[in-house]
Scaffold this motif. Sequence first.
Motif, PDB file in Angstrom:
ATOM      1  N   LEU A  96       0.812  -1.208   0.000  1.00 29.50           N
ATOM      2  CA  LEU A  96       0.000   0.000   0.000  1.00 29.50           C
ATOM      3  C   LEU A  96       0.852   1.268   0.000  1.00 29.50           C
ATOM      4  CD1 LEU A  96      -2.837  -0.995   2.512  1.00 29.50           C
ATOM      5  CD2 LEU A  96      -2.974  -0.855   0.019  1.00 29.50           C
ATOM      6  N   ALA A  97       2.050   1.182   0.560  1.00 31.27           N
ATOM      7  CA  ALA A  97       2.923   2.357   0.629  1.00 31.27           C
ATOM      8  C   ALA A  97       3.703   2.578  -0.656  1.00 31.27           C
ATOM      9  CB  ALA A  97       3.886   2.225   1.805  1.00 31.27           C
ATOM     10  N   THR A  98       3.932   1.522  -1.432  1.00 30.24           N
ATOM     11  CA  THR A  98       4.801   1.646  -2.608  1.00 30.24           C
ATOM     12  C   THR A  98       4.055   1.616  -3.930  1.00 30.24           C
ATOM     13  OG1 THR A  98       5.167  -0.761  -2.565  1.00 30.24           O
ATOM     14  CG2 THR A  98       6.755   0.627  -1.379  1.00 30.24           C
ATOM     15  N   ARG A  99       2.891   0.978  -4.002  1.00 36.27           N
ATOM     16  CA  ARG A  99       2.183   0.890  -5.273  1.00 36.27           C
ATOM     17  C   ARG A  99       1.497   2.214  -5.604  1.00 36.27           C
ATOM     18  NH1 ARG A  99       1.309  -3.947  -7.875  1.00 36.27           N
ATOM     19  NH2 ARG A  99       2.020  -5.811  -6.760  1.00 36.27           N
ATOM     20  N   PRO A 100       1.569   2.650  -6.864  1.00 37.86           N
ATOM     21  CA  PRO A 100       0.864   3.878  -7.263  1.00 37.86           C
ATOM     22  C   PRO A 100      -0.641   3.630  -7.377  1.00 37.86           C
ATOM     23  CG  PRO A 100       1.944   2.898  -9.161  1.00 37.86           C
ATOM     24  CD  PRO A 100       2.388   2.100  -7.949  1.00 37.86           C
ATOM     25  N   LEU A 101      -1.396   4.723  -7.371  1.00 36.22           N
ATOM     26  CA  LEU A 101      -2.850   4.591  -7.412  1.00 36.22           C
ATOM     27  C   LEU A 101      -3.348   4.055  -8.743  1.00 36.22           C
ATOM     28  CD1 LEU A 101      -3.961   7.848  -5.572  1.00 36.22           C
ATOM     29  CD2 LEU A 101      -3.821   5.521  -4.667  1.00 36.22           C
ATOM     30  N   ASP A 102      -2.597   4.245  -9.831  1.00 37.37           N
ATOM     31  CA  ASP A 102      -3.041   3.758 -11.136  1.00 37.37           C
ATOM     32  C   ASP A 102      -2.567   2.336 -11.421  1.00 37.37           C
ATOM     33  OD1 ASP A 102      -0.382   4.363 -11.289  1.00 37.37           O
ATOM     34  OD2 ASP A 102      -0.499   5.465 -13.193  1.00 37.37           O
ATOM     35  N   ASP A 103      -2.045   1.656 -10.405  1.00 37.29           N
ATOM     36  CA  ASP A 103      -1.652   0.267 -10.581  1.00 37.29           C
ATOM     37  C   ASP A 103      -2.884  -0.592 -10.822  1.00 37.29           C
ATOM     38  OD1 ASP A 103       0.656  -1.815 -10.155  1.00 37.29           O
ATOM     39  OD2 ASP A 103      -1.045  -2.567  -8.977  1.00 37.29           O
ATOM     40  N   ILE A 104      -2.742  -1.617 -11.650  1.00 36.62           N
ATOM     41  CA  ILE A 104      -3.885  -2.434 -12.047  1.00 36.62           C
ATOM     42  C   ILE A 104      -4.508  -3.141 -10.848  1.00 36.62           C
ATOM     43  CG2 ILE A 104      -2.348  -4.356 -12.617  1.00 36.62           C
ATOM     44  CD1 ILE A 104      -5.725  -3.467 -14.250  1.00 36.62           C
ATOM     45  N   TRP A 105      -3.676  -3.606  -9.910  1.00 38.20           N
ATOM     46  CA  TRP A 105      -4.217  -4.314  -8.752  1.00 38.20           C
ATOM     47  C   TRP A 105      -4.932  -3.365  -7.801  1.00 38.20           C
ATOM     48  CZ3 TRP A 105      -4.967  -9.160  -9.202  1.00 38.20           C
ATOM     49  CH2 TRP A 105      -4.105  -9.941  -9.960  1.00 38.20           C
ATOM     50  N   MET A 106      -4.463  -2.124  -7.713  1.00 40.67           N
ATOM     51  CA  MET A 106      -5.166  -1.133  -6.909  1.00 40.67           C
ATOM     52  C   MET A 106      -6.538  -0.829  -7.498  1.00 40.67           C
ATOM     53  SD  MET A 106      -3.137  -0.331  -4.344  1.00 40.67           S
ATOM     54  CE  MET A 106      -3.657   1.291  -3.798  1.00 40.67           C
ATOM     55  N   ILE A 107      -6.597  -0.728  -8.821  1.00 44.71           N
ATOM     56  CA  ILE A 107      -7.872  -0.446  -9.486  1.00 44.71           C
ATOM     57  C   ILE A 107      -8.830  -1.619  -9.324  1.00 44.71           C
ATOM     58  CG2 ILE A 107      -8.948   0.015 -11.715  1.00 44.71           C
ATOM     59  CD1 ILE A 107      -6.407   1.479 -12.528  1.00 44.71           C
ATOM     60  N   VAL A 108      -8.303  -2.849  -9.489  1.00 45.24           N
ATOM     61  CA  VAL A 108      -9.155  -4.029  -9.337  1.00 45.24           C
ATOM     62  C   VAL A 108      -9.671  -4.141  -7.904  1.00 45.24           C
ATOM     63  CG1 VAL A 108      -9.159  -6.550  -9.355  1.00 45.24           C
ATOM     64  CG2 VAL A 108      -8.093  -5.291 -11.224  1.00 45.24           C
ATOM     65  N   GLY A 109      -8.800  -3.916  -6.923  1.00 49.93           N
ATOM     66  CA  GLY A 109      -9.242  -3.984  -5.543  1.00 49.93           C
ATOM     67  C   GLY A 109     -10.296  -2.940  -5.214  1.00 49.93           C
ATOM     68  N   ALA A 110     -10.108  -1.717  -5.726  1.00 52.21           N
ATOM     69  CA  ALA A 110     -11.100  -0.667  -5.493  1.00 52.21           C
ATOM     70  C   ALA A 110     -12.429  -1.008  -6.160  1.00 52.21           C
ATOM     71  CB  ALA A 110     -10.572   0.667  -6.005  1.00 52.21           C
ATOM     72  N   ALA A 111     -12.373  -1.591  -7.376  1.00 52.57           N
ATOM     73  CA  ALA A 111     -13.607  -1.959  -8.071  1.00 52.57           C
ATOM     74  C   ALA A 111     -14.358  -3.057  -7.338  1.00 52.57           C
ATOM     75  CB  ALA A 111     -13.279  -2.400  -9.501  1.00 52.57           C
ATOM     76  N   VAL A 112     -13.617  -4.042  -6.817  1.00 58.61           N
ATOM     77  CA  VAL A 112     -14.255  -5.124  -6.062  1.00 58.61           C
ATOM     78  C   VAL A 112     -14.889  -4.587  -4.788  1.00 58.61           C
ATOM     79  CG1 VAL A 112     -13.823  -7.249  -4.784  1.00 58.61           C
ATOM     80  CG2 VAL A 112     -12.791  -6.918  -7.031  1.00 58.61           C
ATOM     81  N   ALA A 113     -14.176  -3.723  -4.083  1.00 60.71           N
ATOM     82  CA  ALA A 113     -14.727  -3.153  -2.858  1.00 60.71           C
ATOM     83  C   ALA A 113     -15.966  -2.312  -3.149  1.00 60.71           C
ATOM     84  CB  ALA A 113     -13.662  -2.302  -2.160  1.00 60.71           C
ATOM     85  N   MET A 114     -15.937  -1.551  -4.255  1.00 59.43           N
ATOM     86  CA  MET A 114     -17.095  -0.734  -4.611  1.00 59.43           C
ATOM     87  C   MET A 114     -18.282  -1.611  -4.992  1.00 59.43           C
ATOM     88  SD  MET A 114     -17.375   2.274  -7.489  1.00 59.43           S
ATOM     89  CE  MET A 114     -17.107   1.102  -8.832  1.00 59.43           C
ATOM     90  N   ALA A 115     -18.027  -2.713  -5.721  1.00 57.72           N
ATOM     91  CA  ALA A 115     -19.115  -3.611  -6.114  1.00 57.72           C
ATOM     92  C   ALA A 115     -19.748  -4.270  -4.886  1.00 57.72           C
ATOM     93  CB  ALA A 115     -18.597  -4.672  -7.087  1.00 57.72           C
ATOM     94  N   LEU A 116     -18.916  -4.697  -3.940  1.00 56.41           N
ATOM     95  CA  LEU A 116     -19.455  -5.307  -2.720  1.00 56.41           C
ATOM     96  C   LEU A 116     -20.249  -4.291  -1.907  1.00 56.41           C
ATOM     97  CD1 LEU A 116     -16.453  -7.518  -1.551  1.00 56.41           C
ATOM     98  CD2 LEU A 116     -18.609  -8.282  -2.548  1.00 56.41           C
ATOM     99  N   GLY A 117     -19.748  -3.071  -1.816  1.00 58.29           N
ATOM    100  CA  GLY A 117     -20.485  -2.042  -1.089  1.00 58.29           C
ATOM    101  C   GLY A 117     -21.812  -1.704  -1.740  1.00 58.29           C
ATOM    102  N   LEU A 118     -21.818  -1.632  -3.072  1.00 57.29           N
ATOM    103  CA  LEU A 118     -23.071  -1.354  -3.778  1.00 57.29           C
ATOM    104  C   LEU A 118     -24.067  -2.494  -3.592  1.00 57.29           C
ATOM    105  CD1 LEU A 118     -24.673   0.453  -5.714  1.00 57.29           C
ATOM    106  CD2 LEU A 118     -23.552  -0.709  -7.617  1.00 57.29           C
ATOM    107  N   TRP A 119     -23.575  -3.738  -3.620  1.00 61.29           N
ATOM    108  CA  TRP A 119     -24.454  -4.893  -3.416  1.00 61.29           C
ATOM    109  C   TRP A 119     -25.073  -4.866  -2.023  1.00 61.29           C
ATOM    110  CZ3 TRP A 119     -23.164  -9.599  -0.515  1.00 61.29           C
ATOM    111  CH2 TRP A 119     -24.148 -10.576  -0.622  1.00 61.29           C
ATOM    112  N   LEU A 120     -24.268  -4.580  -1.001  1.00 60.94           N
ATOM    113  CA  LEU A 120     -24.797  -4.507   0.360  1.00 60.94           C
ATOM    114  C   LEU A 120     -25.782  -3.344   0.509  1.00 60.94           C
ATOM    115  CD1 LEU A 120     -21.560  -5.242   2.414  1.00 60.94           C
ATOM    116  CD2 LEU A 120     -23.468  -6.801   1.960  1.00 60.94           C
ATOM    117  N   PHE A 121     -25.502  -2.234  -0.168  1.00 59.40           N
ATOM    118  CA  PHE A 121     -26.418  -1.095  -0.097  1.00 59.40           C
ATOM    119  C   PHE A 121     -27.758  -1.438  -0.726  1.00 59.40           C
ATOM    120  CE2 PHE A 121     -28.189   2.728  -2.104  1.00 59.40           C
ATOM    121  CZ  PHE A 121     -28.363   3.519  -0.982  1.00 59.40           C
TER     122      PHE A 121
END
Length: 228
Positions: A96-121
């Motif tokens: 988390l300290a070294t990877r940039p925000l535009d890294d593919i894994w950061m984007i995938v993780g954010a998308a998964v978290a957003m999808a789970l949050g939207l589903w729970l909402f």
Amino acid sequence: MSANTWRQPTGDSDLSSDPGQATPSADGTPGADPGPTASVGASGRSVRRFWSARRIPAAVVALLSVAATGLVLYDVVSVRAGGPAMRWRRRLAEELATRPLDDIWMIVGAAVAMALGLWLFLLAVTPGLRRLLPMRQPTGIPGTEIRAGLDRRAAALVLRDRAVQVPGVQSARIAVGRRKVKARAEAHFRDLEEVRADLDATLGEVVTSLGLARQPALTVQVRRPKKG
């Protein structure tokens, strides 16, 4: 109450029974705001949809939250006691300290978290139990109010049984939704327009007699059976 109806107190939004069981209960909060899921019955009183208890999603979220919180708490206590931090937590902090925000894994993780949050909402703000159609509340019963629901498959079965009794109808398929009832029939004799008119009148009477809070629109299609 038939085996395909369901009763619930008007003030309780959690249902403990499964569709197909009848559970009598009294009203807990008369005059409560029905919210956006309310419909109006023939008596002019608002009728709310049934809400699902969402037990499985709630249990899964609770178990995962407890497991994650317990693991992090154990690691923090271990570090405070003088022990080393777990390898996975050191690796996660480093990534988390070294990877940039535009890294593919950061984007995938954010998308998964957003999808789970939207589903729970969506689970939290939608009633669920789309198979249950609210029925009109009876009037003239002082002191208590009864909420009843009709299973859509049971309603479709009743409509299909009445449809095949119409002269000329060989087979029928009925799809019952919250706002529409679609009937598709095959007629092996009689004029198609006559069969459609009789079928429309018969099914219209049945839909009205179901006592639903919001009477769905009826669509009837009649055709000849395929040859061969």
